[in-house]
Design an enzyme around this catalytic site. Structure first.
Site, short mmCIF file in Angstrom:
data_model
loop_
_atom_site.label_atom_id
_atom_site.label_comp_id
_atom_site.label_asym_id
_atom_site.label_seq_id
_atom_site.Cartn_x
_atom_site.Cartn_y
_atom_site.Cartn_z
N CYS A 131 16.52 23.24 -51.70
CA CYS A 131 15.72 22.76 -50.57
C CYS A 131 15.34 21.30 -50.80
O CYS A 131 14.38 21.00 -51.51
CB CYS A 131 14.47 23.61 -50.38
SG CYS A 131 13.51 23.09 -48.94
N CYS A 134 11.74 20.28 -49.82
CA CYS A 134 10.74 20.69 -50.82
C CYS A 134 10.85 19.84 -52.09
O CYS A 134 9.83 19.46 -52.67
CB CYS A 134 10.88 22.17 -51.15
SG CYS A 134 10.43 23.25 -49.76
#
Length: 173
Positions: A131, A134
């Protein structure tokens, strides 16, 4: 079984992984809380029970109960957040990134340990889960807390080695 003993069960074609586990375990640059917290968070992040058990055995007595729980919590919350935020980032319809997530994430604000350590655990699991949104978010917070590039890079190395060990072991066990 310790993490080293677990890695030693890997086949010869994964010798580099065994060596990398030994290097990580002998690395003193992180300090125990970060090192064992990263190992534990990443093991839980794999979702592969045998490596979780090995990491739990390795971390026992080396992490406070609060640090061990924070490592587990980082893996748990990133299992959710990495899917959700990767979706909002990858979806062609950018409207999704403007909508409230409506997901509980209280542990991020109050992890029970030093915020930088929790963010480091979260960044490593986010790297494992791919991700980018993130990763960027956790890296920004880590920089605000004065964590240097070498420590951040080491957390990604821990994630990569633990994920590889889990992948190989699950294929040959």
């Amino acid at each position: 079984m310790s993490l080293k003993a677990f890695a030693d069960t890997l086949p010869d074609f994964a010798k580099d992984l065994r060596l990398n586990v030994s290097s990580l375990l002998n690395d003193a640059a992180l300090g125990d809380q970060r090192k064992y917290g990263l190992l534990l968070a990443c093991a839980h992040g794999t979702g592969y029970k045998p490596i979780v058990e090995a990491a739990e055995a390795e971390a026992e007595g080396k992490l406070s109960p609060d640090a061990a729980n924070a490592a587990r919590a980082a893996a748990a919350i990133m299992a959710m957040n990495n899917v959700y935020y990767r979706f909002t980032h990858l979806a062609s319809n950018k409207e999704y990134s403007t909508l409230p997530a409506k997901l509980r994430m209280n542990v991020i604000g109050s992890p029970g340990i030093d915020k930088a350590d929790f963010e480091l655990f979260s960044l490593a699991v986010s790297a494992m889960n791919g991700c980018g949104m993130c990763i960027d978010s956790h890296e920004k917070v880590l920089r605000q807390h004065g964590v240097n590039s070498e420590i951040i890079q080491t957390s990604a190395r821990v994630a990569s080695v633990i994920k590889a060990v889990a992948t190989v072991h699950s294929a040959v066990a």
